[in-house]
Design an enzyme around this catalytic site. Structure first.
Site, mmCIF file in Angstrom:
data_model
loop_
_atom_site.group_PDB
_atom_site.id
_atom_site.type_symbol
_atom_site.label_atom_id
_atom_site.label_comp_id
_atom_site.label_asym_id
_atom_site.label_seq_id
_atom_site.Cartn_x
_atom_site.Cartn_y
_atom_site.Cartn_z
ATOM 1 N N GLU A 98 0.852 -1.203 0.000
ATOM 2 C CA GLU A 98 0.000 0.000 0.000
ATOM 3 C C GLU A 98 0.881 1.244 0.000
ATOM 4 O O GLU A 98 1.511 1.586 0.995
ATOM 5 C CB GLU A 98 -0.907 -0.006 1.249
ATOM 6 C CG GLU A 98 -1.751 1.253 1.355
ATOM 7 C CD GLU A 98 -2.518 1.361 2.673
ATOM 8 O OE1 GLU A 98 -2.763 0.336 3.345
ATOM 9 O OE2 GLU A 98 -2.840 2.502 3.059
ATOM 10 N N ARG A 100 0.327 10.352 -0.243
ATOM 11 C CA ARG A 100 0.597 11.456 0.683
ATOM 12 C C ARG A 100 1.798 12.269 0.291
ATOM 13 O O ARG A 100 2.147 13.226 0.985
ATOM 14 C CB ARG A 100 0.909 10.894 2.081
ATOM 15 C CG ARG A 100 -0.295 10.399 2.777
ATOM 16 C CD ARG A 100 0.070 9.940 4.162
ATOM 17 N NE ARG A 100 -0.835 8.876 4.506
ATOM 18 C CZ ARG A 100 -0.799 8.173 5.611
ATOM 19 N NH1 ARG A 100 0.136 8.433 6.507
ATOM 20 N NH2 ARG A 100 -1.672 7.243 5.832
ATOM 21 N N LYS A 113 -11.129 -1.843 6.401
ATOM 22 C CA LYS A 113 -9.985 -1.397 7.212
ATOM 23 C C LYS A 113 -10.549 -0.716 8.464
ATOM 24 O O LYS A 113 -11.430 0.144 8.358
ATOM 25 C CB LYS A 113 -9.167 -0.406 6.390
ATOM 26 C CG LYS A 113 -8.191 0.443 7.203
ATOM 27 C CD LYS A 113 -7.342 1.312 6.298
ATOM 28 C CE LYS A 113 -6.671 2.439 7.067
ATOM 29 N NZ LYS A 113 -5.601 3.092 6.324
HETATM 30 C C1 3PG Z 1 -1.410 5.476 8.412
HETATM 31 O O1 3PG Z 1 -2.412 5.934 7.919
HETATM 32 O O2 3PG Z 1 -0.349 6.097 8.517
HETATM 33 C C2 3PG Z 1 -1.507 4.074 8.794
HETATM 34 O O3 3PG Z 1 -2.632 3.844 9.528
HETATM 35 C C3 3PG Z 1 -0.301 3.551 9.462
HETATM 36 O O4 3PG Z 1 -0.331 3.829 10.786
HETATM 37 P P1 3PG Z 1 0.913 3.406 11.669
HETATM 38 O O5 3PG Z 1 2.037 4.320 11.312
HETATM 39 O O6 3PG Z 1 0.421 3.589 13.087
HETATM 40 O O7 3PG Z 1 1.218 1.969 11.334
#
Ligand code: 3PG
Length: 217
Positions: free
Chosen positions: A49, A53, A137
């Site tokens: 994934e 961003r 999710k």
């Molecule tokens: C995110 O959106 O950054 C994910 O949920 C990952 O979260 P994490 O960094 O707590 O694994």
């Protein structure tokens, strides 16, 4: 370990069932995409994934789709129909969203893009289910109630499987994976920012190997 063949267009459940962990990846440099994908693959993780961003996210998805065909690249942080179109154009084969709207669901269905919709409440689960989604999710998993929330949901929503994400680590992943309504977890710990910056892909392979070996309930 040889990975089973997977369809060009996997279903949301196939995306969740492939490995115990879906790595949530934030890439700052297009040059890291291919070696990182190969490093995760070497550790037994192929559902990747890439979060939308950073300015290079779509280029990274495109590079992995072209150059690492054994990986199944997906787009994370999908928040609009336009995101879905851009992700599919870049070669994403699945999508993950932090929340859910009917418009995002429709766009993904129109594009044939498997979507893991993000939910954090019963109403959101019901909205996603109305549109046919049963592989969801749970985000942000730990702040929104963690394993206790999943146990509570197992009663009324026992036909739904979750990928809890947000606050999951190598230390607490087992607790989530043992739950009957958890198919896999998501997390960013497989691709730490410092390992990417240092191009320490051996560390990423080791983290992937550990994650791929986690037991599921
Ligand atoms: C995110 O959106 O950054 C994910 O949920 C990952 O979260 P994490 O960094 O707590 O694994």
């Amino acid at each position: 370990m040889a990975l089973k063949e997977i369809a060009q267009r996997p279903t949301p459940m196939q995306v969740m069932q492939d490995a115990p962990v879906i790595p949530v990846i934030v890439l700052q440099d297009r040059a890291h995409a291919v070696p990182m994908a190969r490093a995760l693959l070497a550790g037994g993780i192929r559902m990747l994934e890439i979060t939308l961003r950073t300015p290079v996210a779509l280029a990274c998805i495109e590079a992995i789709a072209k150059e690492v065909p054994e990986a199944v690249v997906g787009a994370g942080t999908l928040r609009s129909a336009a995101d879905a179109q851009a992700a599919a154009m870049a070669g994403a084969r699945f999508a993950v969203s932090p929340g859910y709207t009917h418009a995002v669901g429709k766009a993904c269905r129109d594009l044939g893009l498997a979507l893991l919709p993000g939910v954090a409440t019963g109403s959101e689960i019901m909205m996603a289910q109305e549109d046919g989604y049963t592989a969801l999710k749970f985000f942000p998993a730990v702040p929104a109630g963690g394993a206790g929330m999943l146990k509570a949901w197992h009663g009324p929503f026992n036909d739904v499987k979750f990928c809890p994400t947000g606050g999951i680590t190598a230390a607490n992943a087992r607790e989530f994976l043992a739950l009957p309504n958890v198919a896999c977890v998501g997390g960013s710990w497989l691709t730490p920012a410092d390992a990417l910056a240092a191009q320490d892909f051996t560390r990423i392979t080791r983290l992937a190997q550990e994650a791929a070996g986690l037991p599921r309930g």
